[in-house]
Design a protein around this motif. Structure first.
Motif, short mmCIF file in Angstrom:
data_model
loop_
_atom_site.label_atom_id
_atom_site.label_comp_id
_atom_site.label_asym_id
_atom_site.label_seq_id
_atom_site.Cartn_x
_atom_site.Cartn_y
_atom_site.Cartn_z
N GLY A 43 -2.73 16.38 -9.09
CA GLY A 43 -2.81 17.67 -8.43
C GLY A 43 -2.10 17.68 -7.09
O GLY A 43 -1.67 16.64 -6.57
N THR A 44 -2.01 18.86 -6.52
CA THR A 44 -1.32 19.03 -5.25
C THR A 44 -2.06 18.32 -4.13
O THR A 44 -1.44 17.68 -3.27
N THR A 88 0.82 -1.20 0.00
CA THR A 88 0.00 0.00 0.00
C THR A 88 0.86 1.26 0.00
O THR A 88 0.57 2.23 -0.72
N VAL A 89 1.93 1.25 0.77
CA VAL A 89 2.84 2.40 0.82
C VAL A 89 3.51 2.60 -0.55
O VAL A 89 3.64 3.73 -1.03
N ALA A 90 3.90 1.51 -1.20
CA ALA A 90 4.52 1.62 -2.53
C ALA A 90 3.55 2.22 -3.54
O ALA A 90 3.93 3.09 -4.35
N LEU A 91 2.30 1.79 -3.51
CA LEU A 91 1.30 2.36 -4.42
C LEU A 91 1.04 3.83 -4.12
O LEU A 91 0.84 4.64 -5.03
N ALA A 92 1.05 4.19 -2.84
CA ALA A 92 0.85 5.60 -2.47
C ALA A 92 2.03 6.45 -2.91
O ALA A 92 1.86 7.61 -3.29
N LEU A 93 3.23 5.89 -2.88
CA LEU A 93 4.40 6.64 -3.36
C LEU A 93 4.30 6.91 -4.86
O LEU A 93 4.67 7.98 -5.33
N VAL A 94 3.77 5.94 -5.60
CA VAL A 94 3.56 6.16 -7.04
C VAL A 94 2.55 7.28 -7.25
O VAL A 94 2.74 8.16 -8.09
N ARG A 95 1.48 7.28 -6.46
CA ARG A 95 0.47 8.33 -6.58
C ARG A 95 1.05 9.69 -6.19
O ARG A 95 0.76 10.70 -6.80
N ALA A 96 1.89 9.71 -5.17
CA ALA A 96 2.50 10.98 -4.76
C ALA A 96 3.44 11.51 -5.83
O ALA A 96 3.57 12.71 -6.01
N TRP A 97 4.10 10.62 -6.54
CA TRP A 97 5.03 11.03 -7.59
C TRP A 97 4.29 11.51 -8.83
O TRP A 97 4.65 12.51 -9.43
N LYS A 98 3.24 10.78 -9.23
CA LYS A 98 2.55 11.09 -10.48
C LYS A 98 1.21 11.78 -10.30
O LYS A 98 0.52 11.99 -11.28
N GLY A 99 0.85 12.11 -9.08
CA GLY A 99 -0.47 12.66 -8.81
C GLY A 99 -0.85 13.82 -9.70
O GLY A 99 -0.01 14.66 -10.02
#
Length: 94
Positions: free
Chosen positions: A28-29, A15-26
């Motif tokens: 919006g802010t 879950t943390v790895a998927l959230a890191l991907v979202r934080a990188w490619k998100g």
């Protein structure tokens, strides 16, 4: 029983790895700060799970400090995104 704790920790790390991907490619802010909050929550969960598996009570202290820091980071983000002059001192808060 410790195998169950380690399996839960691995699920949280995914879950943390998927959230890191979202934080990188998100897009919006706000999406990025929410993903960063999820990363913080996931890491706290991993620390608590591994601490319970090992019987280490000091991990609880580290998780509590991380929880306070994560809440402070989100509060600082919200305060920085508030429009200037949105609320002046002395105004009714209702």
């Amino acid at each position: 029983m410790t195998g169950l704790f380690y399996a839960a920790a691995m699920a949280l790390l995914v879950t943390v790895a998927l959230a890191l991907v979202r934080a990188w490619k998100g897009p919006g802010t706000i999406d990025r700060i929410m993903a960063a909050q999820l990363v913080g929550t996931g890491v706290i969960g991993v620390a608590l799970t591994l601490g319970a598996a090992r019987g280490d009570a000091t991990m609880l202290d580290a998780a509590l400090v991380a929880t306070l820091l994560a809440a402070l980071a989100v509060a600082a983000f919200v305060a920085s995104r508030a429009p200037r002059g949105a609320r002046k001192d002395g105004e009714d808060r209702s």
